[in-house]
Design a protein around this motif. Structure first.
Motif, PDB file in Angstrom:
ATOM      1  N   GLY A 151       0.710  -1.525   0.255  1.00 29.69           N
ATOM      2  CA  GLY A 151       0.352  -0.412   0.102  1.00 29.69           C
ATOM      3  C   GLY A 151       0.948   1.213   0.042  1.00 29.69           C
ATOM      4  N   GLU A 152       1.974   1.008   0.203  1.00 29.51           N
ATOM      5  CA  GLU A 152       3.314   2.298   0.442  1.00 29.51           C
ATOM      6  C   GLU A 152       3.972   3.020  -1.893  1.00 29.51           C
ATOM      7  OE1 GLU A 152       7.266   3.938   2.951  1.00 29.51           O
ATOM      8  OE2 GLU A 152       5.858   2.143   3.269  1.00 29.51           O
ATOM      9  N   LYS A 153       4.182   3.551  -1.840  1.00 27.86           N
ATOM     10  CA  LYS A 153       4.140   3.889  -3.389  1.00 27.86           C
ATOM     11  C   LYS A 153       5.785   4.409  -2.585  1.00 27.86           C
ATOM     12  CE  LYS A 153       0.308   6.994  -5.122  1.00 27.86           C
ATOM     13  NZ  LYS A 153       0.123   7.806  -5.576  1.00 27.86           N
ATOM     14  N   LEU A 154       6.369   3.650  -3.792  1.00 24.62           N
ATOM     15  CA  LEU A 154       7.966   3.817  -3.447  1.00 24.62           C
ATOM     16  C   LEU A 154       8.605   4.887  -4.715  1.00 24.62           C
ATOM     17  CD1 LEU A 154       8.441   0.338  -4.492  1.00 24.62           C
ATOM     18  CD2 LEU A 154       8.525   1.072  -1.977  1.00 24.62           C
ATOM     19  N   GLU A 155       8.177   6.376  -4.051  1.00 27.38           N
ATOM     20  CA  GLU A 155       8.649   7.673  -4.168  1.00 27.38           C
ATOM     21  C   GLU A 155      10.374   7.976  -5.273  1.00 27.38           C
ATOM     22  OE1 GLU A 155       3.917   9.921  -4.915  1.00 27.38           O
ATOM     23  OE2 GLU A 155       4.974   9.566  -2.486  1.00 27.38           O
ATOM     24  N   ARG A 162      15.198  -1.491   1.354  1.00 26.85           N
ATOM     25  CA  ARG A 162      14.776  -1.593   3.043  1.00 26.85           C
ATOM     26  C   ARG A 162      14.103  -1.358   3.948  1.00 26.85           C
ATOM     27  NH1 ARG A 162      21.014  -2.861   4.448  1.00 26.85           N
ATOM     28  NH2 ARG A 162      22.108  -1.151   3.665  1.00 26.85           N
ATOM     29  N   ASP A 163      14.112  -0.164   3.775  1.00 24.00           N
ATOM     30  CA  ASP A 163      14.304   1.557   4.666  1.00 24.00           C
ATOM     31  C   ASP A 163      12.424   0.936   4.584  1.00 24.00           C
ATOM     32  OD1 ASP A 163      16.358   1.513   5.751  1.00 24.00           O
ATOM     33  OD2 ASP A 163      16.766   2.839   3.693  1.00 24.00           O
ATOM     34  N   TYR A 164      11.715  -0.079   3.275  1.00 24.66           N
ATOM     35  CA  TYR A 164      10.573   0.136   2.569  1.00 24.66           C
ATOM     36  C   TYR A 164      10.111  -0.982   3.144  1.00 24.66           C
ATOM     37  CZ  TYR A 164       9.895   3.984  -0.437  1.00 24.66           C
ATOM     38  OH  TYR A 164      10.566   5.956  -1.222  1.00 24.66           O
ATOM     39  N   GLY A 165      11.039  -1.479   4.108  1.00 27.30           N
ATOM     40  CA  GLY A 165       9.866  -3.221   4.525  1.00 27.30           C
ATOM     41  C   GLY A 165      10.586  -4.514   3.510  1.00 27.30           C
ATOM     42  N   ILE A 166      11.456  -4.008   2.158  1.00 24.89           N
ATOM     43  CA  ILE A 166      11.035  -4.497   1.042  1.00 24.89           C
ATOM     44  C   ILE A 166      12.043  -5.667   1.862  1.00 24.89           C
ATOM     45  CG2 ILE A 166      11.442  -5.414  -0.981  1.00 24.89           C
ATOM     46  CD1 ILE A 166      10.178  -2.611  -1.121  1.00 24.89           C
ATOM     47  N   ARG A 167      12.184  -7.114   1.258  1.00 26.96           N
ATOM     48  CA  ARG A 167      12.928  -7.989   1.829  1.00 26.96           C
ATOM     49  C   ARG A 167      13.311  -8.926   1.058  1.00 26.96           C
ATOM     50  NH1 ARG A 167      14.656  -4.591   4.615  1.00 26.96           N
ATOM     51  NH2 ARG A 167      14.427  -5.181   7.089  1.00 26.96           N
ATOM     52  N   ASN A 168      13.543  -9.898   0.630  1.00 22.15           N
ATOM     53  CA  ASN A 168      13.961 -10.964  -0.009  1.00 22.15           C
ATOM     54  C   ASN A 168      12.633 -12.056  -0.273  1.00 22.15           C
ATOM     55  OD1 ASN A 168      15.405 -13.009  -2.059  1.00 22.15           O
ATOM     56  ND2 ASN A 168      15.513 -14.820  -0.776  1.00 22.15           N
ATOM     57  N   ARG A 169      12.418 -12.243  -1.634  1.00 20.00           N
ATOM     58  CA  ARG A 169      11.379 -12.912  -2.063  1.00 20.00           C
ATOM     59  C   ARG A 169       9.706 -11.333  -2.003  1.00 20.00           C
ATOM     60  NH1 ARG A 169      13.875 -17.280   0.324  1.00 20.00           N
ATOM     61  NH2 ARG A 169      14.752 -18.845  -1.917  1.00 20.00           N
ATOM     62  N   ASP A 170       9.860 -10.602  -1.012  1.00 22.02           N
ATOM     63  CA  ASP A 170       8.954  -9.968  -0.962  1.00 22.02           C
ATOM     64  C   ASP A 170       8.065  -9.839  -2.660  1.00 22.02           C
ATOM     65  OD1 ASP A 170       8.753 -10.108   1.383  1.00 22.02           O
ATOM     66  OD2 ASP A 170       9.395  -7.887   1.860  1.00 22.02           O
ATOM     67  N   GLU A 171       6.744  -9.071  -2.558  1.00 24.16           N
ATOM     68  CA  GLU A 171       6.249  -8.682  -4.036  1.00 24.16           C
ATOM     69  C   GLU A 171       5.699  -6.948  -3.701  1.00 24.16           C
ATOM     70  OE1 GLU A 171       1.827 -10.356  -5.187  1.00 24.16           O
ATOM     71  OE2 GLU A 171       3.530 -11.262  -5.409  1.00 24.16           O
ATOM     72  N   VAL A 172       5.565  -6.870  -5.481  1.00 25.56           N
ATOM     73  CA  VAL A 172       5.773  -5.406  -5.111  1.00 25.56           C
ATOM     74  C   VAL A 172       5.019  -5.038  -6.181  1.00 25.56           C
ATOM     75  CG1 VAL A 172       6.963  -3.076  -6.321  1.00 25.56           C
ATOM     76  CG2 VAL A 172       8.260  -4.223  -4.418  1.00 25.56           C
ATOM     77  N   THR A 173       4.337  -4.457  -6.635  1.00 21.64           N
ATOM     78  CA  THR A 173       2.856  -4.603  -7.283  1.00 21.64           C
ATOM     79  C   THR A 173       3.270  -3.142  -8.704  1.00 21.64           C
ATOM     80  OG1 THR A 173       1.589  -4.639  -5.910  1.00 21.64           O
ATOM     81  CG2 THR A 173       0.475  -3.652  -7.962  1.00 21.64           C
ATOM     82  N   PHE A 174       3.660  -3.400  -9.846  1.00 15.25           N
ATOM     83  CA  PHE A 174       3.155  -2.602 -10.766  1.00 15.25           C
ATOM     84  C   PHE A 174       2.127  -2.013 -11.016  1.00 15.25           C
ATOM     85  CE2 PHE A 174       4.817  -1.110 -15.204  1.00 15.25           C
ATOM     86  CZ  PHE A 174       6.119  -0.945 -14.971  1.00 15.25           C
ATOM     87  N   MET A 175       1.912  -0.213 -10.896  1.00 19.63           N
ATOM     88  CA  MET A 175       0.573   0.230 -10.799  1.00 19.63           C
ATOM     89  C   MET A 175       0.386   0.995 -11.138  1.00 19.63           C
ATOM     90  SD  MET A 175      -1.953   0.684  -7.508  1.00 19.63           S
ATOM     91  CE  MET A 175      -1.185  -1.269  -7.069  1.00 19.63           C
TER      92      MET A 175
END
Length: 181
Positions: A151-155, A162-175
């Protein structure tokens, strides 16, 4: 008498130098032999060298660590897979709107910009292999779409994943971005 000794010693010295020259010539021919072999190797046509390389690459890709890679693998992809194995990189699964999941490999301390560049590289390689669209305007893509994680945009492109909390095998949406009116 001294003259004869000096002449004989000069002859002896001369005889030794002839032997030394012969030995040097033999050494030079030994050294020249690999050059001849290199010339033979260089005489192979480009297509045959490519075939030999692709056979070796196919054997390399059969390795259990590298079996996920495509047949037309690049050095960058091999290095990424090795970095994954050693824990130096992570896979971020990017989910597109059509449901396709792109496994993007980035280093552990990657920024959002690094992720965007990796997505671009992934898409370029995919298009080359499948013979798709030749050119994509990435400026347009990043103006029209953004990446979202939980739910948080990577702006901020300079912020680390990792500051956004993204780790190995996490899913990011292309929206797709919503238009502002």
């Amino acid at each position: 008498m001294e003259e004869q000794q000096s002449q004989s010693s000069a002859l002896d010295g001369g005889g030794q130098s002839v032997k030394e020259e012969e030995v040097e010539k033999e050494n030079l021919t030994d050294i020249a032999a690999p050059d001849d072999e290199e010339e033979d190797e260089e005489a192979l046509p480009h297509s045959e060298i490519l075939d030999i390389f692709e056979e070796g690459l196919a054997q390399l890709v059969q390795d259990p660590l590298l079996c996920d890679l495509p047949i037309q693998v690049t050095l960058e992809e091999v290095n990424s897979q090795i970095a994954l194995e050693y824990g130096q990189a992570m896979t971020v699964r990017v989910l597109k709107a059509d449901g396709e999941i792109m496994p993007i490999v980035v280093v552990q301390n990657a920024t959002v910009l690094d992720l965007k560049k990796a997505i671009r590289r992934f898409m370029e390689l995919k298009q080359q292999r499948e013979g798709g669209v030749k050119h994509v305007s990435w400026r347009y893509v990043w103006r029209t779409f953004h990446l979202v994680f939980q739910g948080e945009k990577l702006e901020d492109d300079r912020m680390r994943l990792r500051d956004y909390g993204i780790r190995n095998r996490d899913e990011v949406t292309f929206m797709k971005r919503l238009r502002k009116k």
